[in-house]
Write a protein that holds these residues in place. Sequence first.
Motif, mmCIF file in Angstrom:
data_model
loop_
_atom_site.group_PDB
_atom_site.id
_atom_site.type_symbol
_atom_site.label_atom_id
_atom_site.label_comp_id
_atom_site.label_asym_id
_atom_site.label_seq_id
_atom_site.Cartn_x
_atom_site.Cartn_y
_atom_site.Cartn_z
ATOM 1 N N THR A 94 -35.072 10.737 35.978
ATOM 2 C CA THR A 94 -33.929 11.108 35.157
ATOM 3 C C THR A 94 -33.584 9.950 34.231
ATOM 4 O OG1 THR A 94 -32.298 10.272 36.730
ATOM 5 C CG2 THR A 94 -32.998 12.566 37.001
ATOM 6 N N GLN A 95 -32.841 10.247 33.189
ATOM 7 C CA GLN A 95 -32.431 9.235 32.218
ATOM 8 C C GLN A 95 -31.176 8.491 32.654
ATOM 9 O OE1 GLN A 95 -34.026 8.357 29.475
ATOM 10 N NE2 GLN A 95 -35.630 9.894 29.638
ATOM 11 N N ASP A 96 -30.485 8.996 33.650
ATOM 12 C CA ASP A 96 -29.216 8.401 34.064
ATOM 13 C C ASP A 96 -29.141 8.363 35.586
ATOM 14 O OD1 ASP A 96 -28.542 11.008 34.941
ATOM 15 O OD2 ASP A 96 -27.761 11.483 32.965
ATOM 16 N N ASN A 97 -28.047 7.816 36.099
ATOM 17 C CA ASN A 97 -27.905 7.730 37.549
ATOM 18 C C ASN A 97 -26.980 8.805 38.110
ATOM 19 O OD1 ASN A 97 -25.478 6.758 36.652
ATOM 20 N ND2 ASN A 97 -25.491 4.905 37.881
ATOM 21 N N ARG A 98 -26.703 9.840 37.306
ATOM 22 C CA ARG A 98 -25.877 10.954 37.781
ATOM 23 C C ARG A 98 -26.661 11.790 38.785
ATOM 24 N NH1 ARG A 98 -24.493 15.000 34.485
ATOM 25 N NH2 ARG A 98 -26.393 14.743 33.304
ATOM 26 N N PHE A 99 -25.931 12.517 39.617
ATOM 27 C CA PHE A 99 -26.546 13.454 40.541
ATOM 28 C C PHE A 99 -26.831 14.754 39.795
ATOM 29 C CE2 PHE A 99 -24.127 10.688 43.413
ATOM 30 C CZ PHE A 99 -25.145 10.309 44.265
ATOM 31 N N HIS A 100 -28.035 15.260 39.936
ATOM 32 C CA HIS A 100 -28.432 16.509 39.312
ATOM 33 C C HIS A 100 -28.647 17.540 40.421
ATOM 34 C CE1 HIS A 100 -29.076 14.598 35.389
ATOM 35 N NE2 HIS A 100 -29.412 13.556 36.115
ATOM 36 N N PRO A 101 -27.750 18.535 40.529
ATOM 37 C CA PRO A 101 -27.871 19.517 41.611
ATOM 38 C C PRO A 101 -28.965 20.538 41.334
ATOM 39 C CG PRO A 101 -25.974 20.017 40.247
ATOM 40 C CD PRO A 101 -26.549 18.730 39.726
ATOM 41 N N MET A 102 -29.566 21.054 42.393
ATOM 42 C CA MET A 102 -30.568 22.103 42.315
ATOM 43 C C MET A 102 -30.274 23.095 43.433
ATOM 44 S SD MET A 102 -33.924 19.741 41.699
ATOM 45 C CE MET A 102 -33.405 18.374 42.727
ATOM 46 N N HIS A 103 -30.630 24.366 43.235
ATOM 47 C CA HIS A 103 -30.347 25.408 44.220
ATOM 48 C C HIS A 103 -31.583 26.282 44.403
ATOM 49 C CE1 HIS A 103 -26.249 24.271 43.250
ATOM 50 N NE2 HIS A 103 -26.543 24.478 42.000
ATOM 51 N N GLU A 104 -31.792 26.704 45.625
ATOM 52 C CA GLU A 104 -32.862 27.646 45.945
ATOM 53 C C GLU A 104 -32.461 28.414 47.186
ATOM 54 O OE1 GLU A 104 -36.080 29.870 45.544
ATOM 55 O OE2 GLU A 104 -35.617 28.278 44.135
ATOM 56 N N LYS A 149 -20.664 11.590 53.761
ATOM 57 C CA LYS A 149 -20.769 11.043 55.125
ATOM 58 C C LYS A 149 -21.845 9.974 55.222
ATOM 59 C CE LYS A 149 -22.166 12.512 59.740
ATOM 60 N NZ LYS A 149 -22.694 13.624 60.516
ATOM 61 N N MET A 150 -22.965 10.148 54.499
ATOM 62 C CA MET A 150 -24.076 9.207 54.538
ATOM 63 C C MET A 150 -23.867 8.018 53.586
ATOM 64 S SD MET A 150 -25.959 10.418 56.875
ATOM 65 C CE MET A 150 -27.445 9.466 56.743
ATOM 66 N N GLY A 151 -22.766 8.042 52.804
ATOM 67 C CA GLY A 151 -22.485 6.936 51.885
ATOM 68 C C GLY A 151 -23.257 7.016 50.580
ATOM 69 N N ILE A 152 -23.743 8.200 50.237
ATOM 70 C CA ILE A 152 -24.486 8.394 48.987
ATOM 71 C C ILE A 152 -23.483 8.824 47.933
ATOM 72 C CG2 ILE A 152 -26.327 9.664 47.846
ATOM 73 C CD1 ILE A 152 -27.508 10.174 50.674
ATOM 74 N N THR A 153 -23.170 7.915 47.009
ATOM 75 C CA THR A 153 -22.213 8.200 45.948
ATOM 76 C C THR A 153 -22.723 7.651 44.634
ATOM 77 O OG1 THR A 153 -21.000 6.169 46.399
ATOM 78 C CG2 THR A 153 -20.229 8.160 47.507
ATOM 79 N N ALA A 154 -22.248 8.230 43.561
ATOM 80 C CA ALA A 154 -22.629 7.753 42.217
ATOM 81 C C ALA A 154 -21.533 6.897 41.657
ATOM 82 C CB ALA A 154 -22.899 8.921 41.300
ATOM 83 N N SER A 156 -30.563 29.658 50.148
ATOM 84 C CA SER A 156 -29.451 29.093 50.917
ATOM 85 C C SER A 156 -29.544 27.577 51.039
ATOM 86 C CB SER A 156 -29.425 29.715 52.317
ATOM 87 O OG SER A 156 -30.606 29.372 53.016
ATOM 88 N N SER A 157 -30.475 26.980 50.311
ATOM 89 C CA SER A 157 -30.657 25.526 50.352
ATOM 90 C C SER A 157 -30.194 24.889 49.056
ATOM 91 C CB SER A 157 -32.128 25.186 50.593
ATOM 92 O OG SER A 157 -32.544 25.676 51.837
ATOM 93 N N SER A 158 -29.897 23.598 49.146
ATOM 94 C CA SER A 158 -29.458 22.821 47.989
ATOM 95 C C SER A 158 -30.268 21.537 47.925
ATOM 96 C CB SER A 158 -27.980 22.466 48.113
ATOM 97 O OG SER A 158 -27.197 23.611 48.234
ATOM 98 N N ALA A 159 -30.211 20.898 46.772
ATOM 99 C CA ALA A 159 -30.873 19.609 46.611
ATOM 100 C C ALA A 159 -30.131 18.817 45.549
ATOM 101 C CB ALA A 159 -32.329 19.792 46.211
ATOM 102 N N SER A 160 -30.307 17.516 45.591
ATOM 103 C CA SER A 160 -29.735 16.647 44.580
ATOM 104 C C SER A 160 -30.782 15.619 44.183
ATOM 105 C CB SER A 160 -28.485 15.953 45.122
ATOM 106 O OG SER A 160 -27.833 15.253 44.095
ATOM 107 N N LEU A 161 -30.884 15.369 42.882
ATOM 108 C CA LEU A 161 -31.837 14.412 42.323
ATOM 109 C C LEU A 161 -31.059 13.337 41.597
ATOM 110 C CD1 LEU A 161 -34.673 13.502 41.153
ATOM 111 C CD2 LEU A 161 -34.233 15.127 39.315
#
Length: 64
Positions: A17-27, A59-64, A29-34
């Motif tokens: 990605t060009q930035d450090n933002r979270f990019h959500p994805m859906h499929e 909860k895991m401390g993953i923040t932007a 009943s599952s989700s993902a973040s890039l």
Amino acid sequence: MKNEDLASLVIVDAPLTQDNRFHPMHEGSSSASLWSDGRRSYVLLFNGTDQELHAYMTKMGITA
């Protein structure tokens, strides 16, 4: 991250990605973040909704 039933983390030694933002994805009943830190990219695959994914990342401390 320990062996998790709900989540898997994929680390790629390249920026996807060009930035450090979270990019959500859906499929279904599952989700993902890039996101990228400029050198590496991370894909968090999660078995749950977007709200559950966000709560898990917090909860895991993953923040932007």
